[in-house]
Scaffold this active site. Structure first.
Site, PDB file in Angstrom:
ATOM      1  CD  GLU A   1      30.248  13.338  -2.391  1.00  0.00           C
ATOM      2  OE1 GLU A   1      29.134  13.441  -1.846  1.00  0.00           O
ATOM      3  OE2 GLU A   1      30.495  13.794  -3.523  1.00  0.00           O
TER       4      GLU A   1
ATOM      5  CB  ALA B   1      24.122  12.363  -6.290  1.00  0.00           C
TER       6      ALA B   1
ATOM      7  NE  ARG C   1      19.110  10.963   4.021  1.00  0.00           N
ATOM      8  CZ  ARG C   1      18.672  10.013   4.839  1.00  0.00           C
ATOM      9  NH1 ARG C   1      18.985  10.048   6.116  1.00  0.00           N
ATOM     10  NH2 ARG C   1      17.919   9.032   4.393  1.00  0.00           N
TER      11      ARG C   1
ATOM     12  CG  PHE D   1      24.089  10.518   7.382  1.00  0.00           C
ATOM     13  CD1 PHE D   1      22.877  10.010   6.923  1.00  0.00           C
ATOM     14  CD2 PHE D   1      24.618   9.989   8.556  1.00  0.00           C
ATOM     15  CE1 PHE D   1      22.209   9.008   7.629  1.00  0.00           C
ATOM     16  CE2 PHE D   1      23.952   8.992   9.260  1.00  0.00           C
ATOM     17  CZ  PHE D   1      22.735   8.500   8.798  1.00  0.00           C
TER      18      PHE D   1
ATOM     19  CD  GLN E   1      28.946   9.278   1.961  1.00  0.00           C
ATOM     20  OE1 GLN E   1      29.077   9.987   2.948  1.00  0.00           O
ATOM     21  NE2 GLN E   1      28.114   9.594   0.979  1.00  0.00           N
TER      22      GLN E   1
ATOM     23  CB  THR F   1      25.108  18.967 -10.679  1.00  0.00           C
ATOM     24  OG1 THR F   1      26.130  19.014  -9.679  1.00  0.00           O
ATOM     25  CG2 THR F   1      23.754  19.010 -10.001  1.00  0.00           C
TER      26      THR F   1
ATOM     27  CD  GLU G   1      21.430  13.344  -1.633  1.00  0.00           C
ATOM     28  OE1 GLU G   1      21.348  12.898  -2.793  1.00  0.00           O
ATOM     29  OE2 GLU G   1      22.156  14.310  -1.326  1.00  0.00           O
TER      30      GLU G   1
ATOM     31  NE  ARG H   1      22.514  17.668  -5.920  1.00  0.00           N
ATOM     32  CZ  ARG H   1      21.755  16.906  -6.720  1.00  0.00           C
ATOM     33  NH1 ARG H   1      20.441  16.919  -6.598  1.00  0.00           N
ATOM     34  NH2 ARG H   1      22.297  16.129  -7.624  1.00  0.00           N
TER      35      ARG H   1
HETATM   36  N1  MTE Z   1      20.974   6.148   5.050  1.00  0.00           N
HETATM   37  C1  MTE Z   1      21.720   5.647   6.049  1.00  0.00           C
HETATM   38  N2  MTE Z   1      21.188   4.711   6.852  1.00  0.00           N
HETATM   39  N3  MTE Z   1      22.988   6.077   6.278  1.00  0.00           N
HETATM   40  C2  MTE Z   1      23.566   7.057   5.495  1.00  0.00           C
HETATM   41  O1  MTE Z   1      24.713   7.428   5.713  1.00  0.00           O
HETATM   42  N4  MTE Z   1      23.267   8.601   3.584  1.00  0.00           N
HETATM   43  C3  MTE Z   1      22.326   9.342   2.755  1.00  0.00           C
HETATM   44  C4  MTE Z   1      21.261   8.393   2.182  1.00  0.00           C
HETATM   45  N5  MTE Z   1      20.720   7.560   3.207  1.00  0.00           N
HETATM   46  C5  MTE Z   1      22.788   7.618   4.427  1.00  0.00           C
HETATM   47  C6  MTE Z   1      21.476   7.097   4.228  1.00  0.00           C
HETATM   48  C7  MTE Z   1      22.937  10.050   1.651  1.00  0.00           C
HETATM   49  S1  MTE Z   1      23.649  11.533   1.960  1.00  0.00           S
HETATM   50  C8  MTE Z   1      22.925   9.569   0.371  1.00  0.00           C
HETATM   51  S2  MTE Z   1      23.548  10.455  -0.908  1.00  0.00           S
HETATM   52  C9  MTE Z   1      22.377   8.249   0.050  1.00  0.00           C
HETATM   53  O2  MTE Z   1      21.887   7.579   1.199  1.00  0.00           O
HETATM   54  C10 MTE Z   1      23.473   7.424  -0.613  1.00  0.00           C
HETATM   55  O3  MTE Z   1      23.086   6.130  -0.876  1.00  0.00           O
HETATM   56  P1  MTE Z   1      22.210   5.712  -2.162  1.00  0.00           P
HETATM   57  O4  MTE Z   1      22.714   6.495  -3.319  1.00  0.00           O
HETATM   58  O5  MTE Z   1      22.481   4.278  -2.283  1.00  0.00           O
HETATM   59  O6  MTE Z   1      20.806   6.047  -1.810  1.00  0.00           O
HETATM   60  N1  HPA Z   2      25.486  15.220  -5.186  1.00  0.00           N
HETATM   61  C1  HPA Z   2      26.184  14.589  -4.235  1.00  0.00           C
HETATM   62  N2  HPA Z   2      27.477  14.524  -4.232  1.00  0.00           N
HETATM   63  C2  HPA Z   2      28.133  15.094  -5.227  1.00  0.00           C
HETATM   64  C3  HPA Z   2      27.476  15.772  -6.245  1.00  0.00           C
HETATM   65  C4  HPA Z   2      26.068  15.838  -6.233  1.00  0.00           C
HETATM   66  O1  HPA Z   2      25.409  16.423  -7.113  1.00  0.00           O
HETATM   67  N3  HPA Z   2      28.405  16.260  -7.075  1.00  0.00           N
HETATM   68  C5  HPA Z   2      29.595  15.893  -6.557  1.00  0.00           C
HETATM   69  N4  HPA Z   2      29.437  15.193  -5.449  1.00  0.00           N
HETATM   70 MO1  MOS Z   3      24.912  12.287  -0.110  1.00  0.00          MO
HETATM   71  S1  MOS Z   3      25.096  14.188   0.598  1.00  0.00           S
HETATM   72  O1  MOS Z   3      25.005  12.839  -1.782  1.00  0.00           O
HETATM   73  O2  MOS Z   3      26.450  11.674   0.270  1.00  0.00           O
END
Ligand code: MTE
Ligand code: HPA
Ligand code: MOS
Length: 779
Positions: A233, A513, A343, A229, A198, A444, A724, A311
């Site tokens: 990260e 995030a 997530r 998920f 990620q 954050t 999330e 958070r």
């Molecule tokens: N959806 C799918 N299909 N697969 C994933 O790994 N990760 C989640 C969410 N939805 C995830 C998912 C998490 S933890 C986050 S932070 C967001 O997707 C990240 O993507 P976005 O910022 O584009 O929504």
């Molecule tokens: N959300 C998700 N990932 C992060 C954050 C947050 O607020 N800060 C650092 N990594």
């Molecule tokens: Mo999502 S836990 O912020 O990768």
């Protein structure tokens, strides 16, 4: 017209189904490629006395074995605090921590070498749990606080105080694709790193640091992940670093991939928490104060634990106005793999605490839990719209969500039915609960709220866009394509996204995030606007024919449906592609870099005050559960869910995020349990023992819809982040189990329920009731 707001299928929808989609381990072995793997520490805590690799080096097919002494750069790593050894120097701090990394020509050679390495270690006393860590004063860093008002005075003058504690479990990410990296060495110390991550920029930096080369020597590429998920990260970095070490030493391409079991055993998870709460209420059942402690299980190193804890603390209000607050947060240091983003990122754990407290309070006060929640929800009246950290909630939709869901789910009639059912049934119990979510959108840490994009327009009018956003199934590439296509006024199929790569986009934030589209989409938009401005000048030149009295103004040039025209004379239009060709002819640049930084957000960690979030994504769910009193078996029979995502950018994909997020949250709350043996070995390390929801666990009645929110006005095309927040609504299933226990205890003390409410946990709770469950007449 336009693509934004439409149900555009996910970019990979077809190729995932046909099998054409390439995940990293689908890449055929490169010429000379080696497989890398670790020699894991056999103890969760131990001192390394002897590591003899000489025999292992003799194993046919083994090319290289490296220990910490072979690391050319930094062996210590970490995203915030560098406090974890990649390869153990002396003290191993979790079971499976790499003592050495092996490079071999085959899996068999790798296994044989692993067995031939001689390891002598002295076992040291480990710490695994939160209570244990707290008793031993084993913490990472200093406590954190968020405070508002005089909590002691507010509690002292409260009509009622409800006190309790709750144990909140961790969660395995269970992405389908394990952590993996393929590293290809280049000339003069350069490296190309393919990673399922990620956060390509972080993998780039960590690989450079472990190799001791400047960042510009390393390019990290991520085409897609088979799920992240949060688990990728920060923790995609270790496989990349280890593969890079072998690649550097041998000059050969190297692949490091965990088996599913090893990925579950050796990588970090959602932080387990333990929370203690004291909730004060006045005679009108309004919350007067919350005094809480949140302790998380950080594992062996810092990783993202403080951001996660922060958070959690920021979400300890969930949807409720708390006039006086004291929250103390601590991270426990234990001998587990370092826990990490998942997530919701601590939000779910903070929300579990306040929702548990409210559920207990409803029992203590003898009121309906929904009445109590609704009464305490943030509202614009009487200035009850300021969070405990001082952020003012704009365009608050929570009261509307509560009243709409209450009506649509038929809550009151079902409450009466469930009460009657529980009175009558000797074998089963039902429970019903509503829980809301108000999830803060933005990192954050202020710095992380930035993104850049590169947009290239080619001479045939097709467009390639690159951003720092990584695709993990959530659809960020598709959404960015939609935004770019509309901004340039061209059909969606003219726009492609390039695989995410640090040579095109530098210093990127993780896709996390939930802000991936907000940040990267806005950066791409910025680039498109600049390109359009230049193309407008070219188009005005092409449209204007002064000799015929025809004029065109760049400021009036519009891009729509593949056409370019002056708004005053739309009948005379040019095709987008003709303007592209003419721009190229005139030596006008058709490529641009865009940038975006979220305006306004700020939070001061030391004072615990500020406005960390650009806005909030909201939602609400009502879950009904059915429990077998004799086995504890539980099923979620109906869910009604309303989500506020502003104007959805892609209703179909957003809906997938809502449904998937809810189910993943439900799994965390009900069936997913991490079970460890006495030595800290994860016992539930495979799908047979770690129970994620399957298709038959999806509630048979599952009503999901979006709230029509015309006031969402700060983010891309009036949309809101969706990734999330829906996960937190899974808590309604856990609360419904708590609700059922309320009936079983018939007015007496309601037994404690840990999270997850597994069948076992439910049965134990029922068994702990003073009165046995009523006997059934058999036969
Ligand atoms: N959806 C799918 N299909 N697969 C994933 O790994 N990760 C989640 C969410 N939805 C995830 C998912 C998490 S933890 C986050 S932070 C967001 O997707 C990240 O993507 P976005 O910022 O584009 O929504
Ligand atoms: N959300 C998700 N990932 C992060 C954050 C947050 O607020 N800060 C650092 N990594
Ligand atoms: Mo999502 S836990 O912020 O990768």
């Amino acid at each position: 017209m336009g693509a934004v707001g439409k149900d555009i299928p996910h970019d990979s929808a077809v190729t995932h189904v046909t099998g054409e989609s390439v995940f990293l381990d689908d890449v055929a072995p490169l010429s000379g490629e080696l497989l890398a793997g670790i020699v894991p520490s056999p103890f969760a805590h131990g001192r390394l006395k002897r590591l003899d690799i000489s025999k292992a080096l003799q194993v046919p097919g083994v090319v290289s074995i490296l220990t910490h002494a072979d690391v050319p750069g930094h062996n210590r790593f970490g995203p915030a605090v560098k406090d974890e050894d990649l390869l153990v120097i002396e003290e191993a701090v979790f079971l499976g921590q790499p003592l050495a990394v092996i490079g071999a020509t085959s899996q068999e050679a790798l296994e044989a070498a692993r067995k031939a390495v001689i390891v002598e270690m002295e076992e040291l006393p480990p710490i695994f749990g939160i209570d244990e860590a707290a008793a031993a004063n084993s913490f990472i860093g200093a406590p954190r606080y968020i405070r508002r008002g005089d909590v002691d005075a507010a509690l002292a003058s409260s009509h009622r105080i409800v006190e309790g504690d709750v144990e909140i479990g961790g969660q395995e990410h269970f992405y389908l694709e394990s952590n993996i990296s393929i590293v290809v060495p280049g000339e003069q110390g350069q490296m190309t790193v393919h990673s399922s991550t990620q956060h390509p920029s972080e993998v780039q930096m960590m690989v450079a640091e472990v190799l001791g080369v400047p960042f510009n020597h390393v390019v990290c590429i991520c085409k897609r992940m088979g799920g992240g998920f949060g688990g990728k990260e920060t923790q995609a970095a270790q496989p990349a670093m280890m593969a890079a070490l072998i690649a550097r030493r041998t000059g050969r391409p190297v692949r490091f991939v965990y088996s599913k079991d090893d990925d579950m055993r050796y990588t970090g998870k959602r932080h387990p928490f333990k929370a203690w709460y004291k909730l004060g209420l006045d005679a009108q059942n309004r919350i007067t104060a919350l005094d809480a402690r949140l302790y998380s299980n950080g594992g062996c190193s810092t990783d993202l634990s403080f951001a996660v804890l922060e958070r959690a603390m920021l979400h300890s209000d969930n949807a409720y106005f708390l006039p006086a607050v004291r929250i103390e947060g601590r991270v426990c240091r234990t001998n587990l793999p370092s826990n990490t983003a998942f997530r919701g990122f601590g939000g779910p754990q903070g929300v579990a605490m306040i929702e548990a407290a409210l559920q207990d309070a409803a029992v203590a006060l003898g009121v309906d839990p929904l009445d109590l929640r609704q009464r305490n929800a943030y509202s614009d009246a009487d200035a009850r719209n300021v969070t405990h950290y001082g952020q003012v909630i704009r365009n608050n939709v929570l009261p509307e969500l509560f009243s709409t869901l209450r009506a649509e789910s038929d809550y009151d009639a079902r409450r009466a039915e469930i009460t009657a059912f529980n009175d009558a049934s000797p074998t089963h119990l039902k429970g019903l609960a509503v829980s809301p979510v108000k999830f803060g959108i933005s990192f954050t840490r202020r710095t992380m709220n930035q993104a850049n994009a590169l947009v290239n327009v080619y001479q045939d009018g097709s467009v390639l866009v690159s951003t720092g956003a990584t695709e993990m199934g959530q659809g960020v590439y598709t959404r960015i394509r939609q935004v770019v296509a509309d901004e340039l006024g061209i059909p969606l199929d003219q726009v492609l996204t390039a695989p995410t790569s640090t040579d095109k986009n530098n210093n990127t934030s993780p896709t996390a995030a939930s802000a991936g589209t907000d940040l990267n989409g806005a950066a791409a938009l910025d680039a498109c606007r600049k390109i359009r401005e230049r193309m407008s000048v070219v188009a005005a030149g092409m449209l204007g024919r002064p000799e015929e009295g025809l004029t065109a103004e760049p400021a009036r040039i519009t891009f729509d449906a593949g056409l370019v025209f002056d708004t005053r004379a739309p009948q005379r239009s040019l095709s987008f592609v003709d303007v592209c060709c003419q721009a190229y002819e005139q030596r006008v640049s058709l490529g641009e870099r865009g940038f975006y930084a979220t305006p306004g957000v700020d939070f001061n960690r030391d004072t615990g005050k500020g406005s960390p979030f650009l806005y909030y994504t909201n939602g609400i769910a009502c879950s009904e559960v059915l429990i077998d009193r004799f086995t504890g078996e539980m099923s979620v029979s109906r869910v009604d869910l309303i989500m506020d995502v502003g104007k959805p950018l892609n209703p179909g994909i957003d809906r997938g995020q809502v449904v998937g997020g809810f189910i993943q949250g439900m799994g965390w709350c009900t069936t997913e349990e991490l079970v460890y043996g006495p030595k800290g070995q994860l016992l539930s390390y495979s799908p047979t023992t770690y129970k994620i929801p399957n298709i038959s666990d999806v509630p048979p009645v599952f009503n999901v819809r979006f709230l029509d929110n015309p006031n969402s006005d700060v983010s891309l095309h009036r949309s809101k982040a969706v990734g999330e927040p829906p996960l937190l609504l899974g808590l309604s299933a856990w609360l419904a189990v708590k609700d059922a226990l309320r009936y079983a205890s018939r007015g007496g003390a309601v037994p404690k329920l840990r999270l997850p409410a597994t069948g076992e946990a439910i049965l134990l709770a029922l068994e702990s009731l003073p009165e046995p469950a009523p006997a059934v007449a058999l036969g």
